[in-house]
Scaffold this active site. Structure first.
Site, mmCIF file in Angstrom:
data_model
loop_
_atom_site.group_PDB
_atom_site.id
_atom_site.type_symbol
_atom_site.label_atom_id
_atom_site.label_comp_id
_atom_site.label_asym_id
_atom_site.label_seq_id
_atom_site.Cartn_x
_atom_site.Cartn_y
_atom_site.Cartn_z
ATOM 1 C CG LEU A 39 -1.827 1.232 1.436
ATOM 2 C CD1 LEU A 39 -3.090 0.839 2.274
ATOM 3 C CD2 LEU A 39 -1.053 2.075 2.419
ATOM 4 C CG ASP A 41 0.888 8.071 -2.721
ATOM 5 O OD1 ASP A 41 1.943 7.556 -2.288
ATOM 6 O OD2 ASP A 41 1.350 8.841 -3.913
ATOM 7 C CD GLN A 57 -1.341 4.461 -6.529
ATOM 8 O OE1 GLN A 57 -0.193 4.422 -7.202
ATOM 9 N NE2 GLN A 57 -2.210 4.723 -7.129
ATOM 10 C CE1 TYR A 100 2.459 3.966 -11.270
ATOM 11 C CE2 TYR A 100 3.706 5.846 -11.310
ATOM 12 C CZ TYR A 100 3.538 4.501 -11.477
ATOM 13 O OH TYR A 100 4.668 3.645 -11.622
ATOM 14 C CB SER A 101 -1.222 9.363 -6.534
ATOM 15 O OG SER A 101 -0.679 8.325 -5.848
ATOM 16 N NE ARG A 170 5.228 10.870 -9.546
ATOM 17 C CZ ARG A 170 6.435 11.085 -9.855
ATOM 18 N NH1 ARG A 170 6.387 11.262 -11.260
ATOM 19 N NH2 ARG A 170 7.440 10.970 -9.330
ATOM 20 C CG ASP A 171 1.097 12.638 -7.684
ATOM 21 O OD1 ASP A 171 0.923 11.380 -8.106
ATOM 22 O OD2 ASP A 171 2.074 12.670 -7.155
#
Length: 479
Positions: A39, A41, A57, A100-101, A170-171
């Site tokens: 595990l 984010d 995640q 992804y996040s 990202r994110d």
């Protein structure tokens, strides 16, 4: 790639992994963990029609950095949780190497999700995967209930990011101001300077580049996991800078987690950043994400872990799982800083209580590993508290230090300078400790792996004051 069908086919082959996880004495009692595997984010945090959705995640079949899904827990009371099936899968070309996040934003009874679809190119052998060789697609989808999903739509690709960006963008996280929606993205420029990119939209589909938030001088080579939000009248930019060198007690972790107060003039598209402050002084904290619940509280969860650390979690890895989320914390802004407090609902975990003077505590302290302990001082003298056999909490010469021995698995000391300490509250779980100091103005978060889970706290201090001690039960998790 991994579709839902791929996941279900593989799932039945990992019963031994689930059996091994179930045997681990270090499984936490009141923290969310991966059912198996890895595990990191927290993602897509929101509350929809009374139900909290906590995505994260998730690498289900490997304790390391493997193919990323979004795991999923739901709850209505933050005490009883349901382990749902994974929510997002890397099942398309735009996210084939990992979902992804990302985050969630609710408007008009519709949940809008945004996340980074990771694509690692393999058509050449000279990619460094920093400046080139990686696609970071910003993807949008919607849901009415937090379970079913609309079709994935790519709203931004590498071509939409500024020309001087590296392949690391990202994110996404959404912030609303008036009738506009602003997306912030963590980024790394080609000259290795961390920053946050801002995009503006009126419809969640078409996003135009708006601005770049950065410091005049370089502060890290990459800023991850940005979160832009208003808190008690102050605009806050939460961010995780990578590549910041340690200065005295500050920035002691391999990567940092903290925030800037920011004044943003949205009419003229100008801003001023305040001073960066660390969110947590402990070893295991990264990728915080916050949301407003239906009670109007800004609740934050973080990854109780960190990438690329020199210390390890081998005791749980040997049982086929790694990492957890922090306790949910309510944020406020007081005295020009963020204050963190555990969620009020966690008081329901209290099983028994003991209130005694500071001087009488040692003779009455029970033997247990899962507890909440609040210490209130009448004066501000030095102290040394044995939280566990080789875990000490020390205040000396105006420096507060959390010190771990062998149970730290490589974790040693983390400190902060404080002129006075009025109180602190320790939350101890089987393999974690979270400490809230001076009403939550400073926090220490760490994983810990004691040889025995039969432990007693011991206080060495000439202070006067009171101790409130509660044994705690755990979450109930339905599968």
């Amino acid at each position: 790639m991994m579709t839902k069908e791929d996941y279900l086919k593989q799932y039945k082959n990992y019963q031994s992994m689930r059996d091994n996880v179930a045997k681990d004495p270090y499984r936490l009692h009141y923290h969310l963990m991966p059912p198996t595997g890895f595990l990191n984010d927290p993602n897509g945090l929101c509350q929809n029609h009374g139900t909290y959705h906590i995505y994260f995640q998730y690498t289900p079949f490997d304790c390391g950095w493997g193919t990323k899904l979004w795991g999923h827990y739901t709850t209505q009371d933050m005490i009883t949780f349901k382990q749902e099936e994974p929510f997002l899968f890397p099942d398309q070309q735009a996210d084939r190497d990992g979902v992804y996040s990302g985050s969630a934003f609710i408007e008009n009874n519709t949940i809008h999700y945004f996340y980074t679809g990771n694509v690692k190119l393999m058509d050449r052998d000279d990619y460094d995967y920093i400046q080139n060789g990686r696609e970071q697609n910003t993807i949008h989808m919607t849901s009415q209930d937090g379970y079913s999903l609309s079709k994935k739509e790519v709203v931004l690709t590498n071509h939409d990011y500024p020309a001087d960006m590296s392949a690391h963008v990202r994110d996404p996280k959404i912030f609303q101001k008036g009738n506009d929606y602003y997306m912030v993205l963590g980024a790394r420029s080609q000259n290795n300077k961390g920053c946050v990119l801002m995009y503006r939209s009126h419809d969640f589909i078409h996003f135009d580049y708006y601005n770049r938030i950065e410091t005049p001088d370089k502060f890290g080579y990459m800023w991850e996991c940005p979160d832009l939000f208003e808190l008690d009248g102050q605009l806050i930019l939460m961010v995780c800078p990578q590549g910041v060198e340690q200065i005295a007690y500050d920035y002691a972790n391999v990567y940092q987690t903290g925030y800037y107060p920011i004044n943003f003039d949205f009419d003229n598209n100008t801003y001023q950043l305040g001073e960066f402050k660390e969110l947590d002084r402990g070893f295991d904290i990264y990728a915080p994400q916050s949301f407003i619940d239906e009670k109007g509280r800004r609740i934050q969860l973080s990854w109780m872990g960190i990438p690329d650390a020199s210390y390890h979690n081998q005791p749980t890895i040997s049982h086929d799982w790694q990492h957890a989320l922090t306790m949910p914390r309510v944020l406020s802004y007081q005295d020009n800083q963020i204050v963190q407090q555990p969620l009020e609902e966690l008081k329901q975990l209290r099983k028994s209580s003991l209130t005694t003077s500071l001087q009488d505590f040692n003779q009455h302290c029970p033997t247990c590993i899962c507890y909440e302990m609040k210490v209130e001082f009448d004066n501000y003298q030095e102290f040394n508290i044995n939280i566990r056999d080789d875990v000490q909490f020390i205040y000396q010469n105006n420096v507060l230090t959390l010190s771990l021995g062998e149970s730290g698995c490589g974790r040693t000391n983390r400190s902060v300078q404080l002129n006075e300490i009025t109180d602190f509250t320790i939350y101890s779980d089987t393999s974690s400790i979270e400490i809230f100091v001076n009403g939550g103005k400073e926090v220490f978060t760490t994983r810990v792996y004691s040889q025995t889970l039969q432990q007693k706290v011991h206080i060495n201090s000439h202070n006067n004051g009171q101790v409130h001690f509660y044994e705690l039960s755990g979450y109930h998790i339905e599968k």
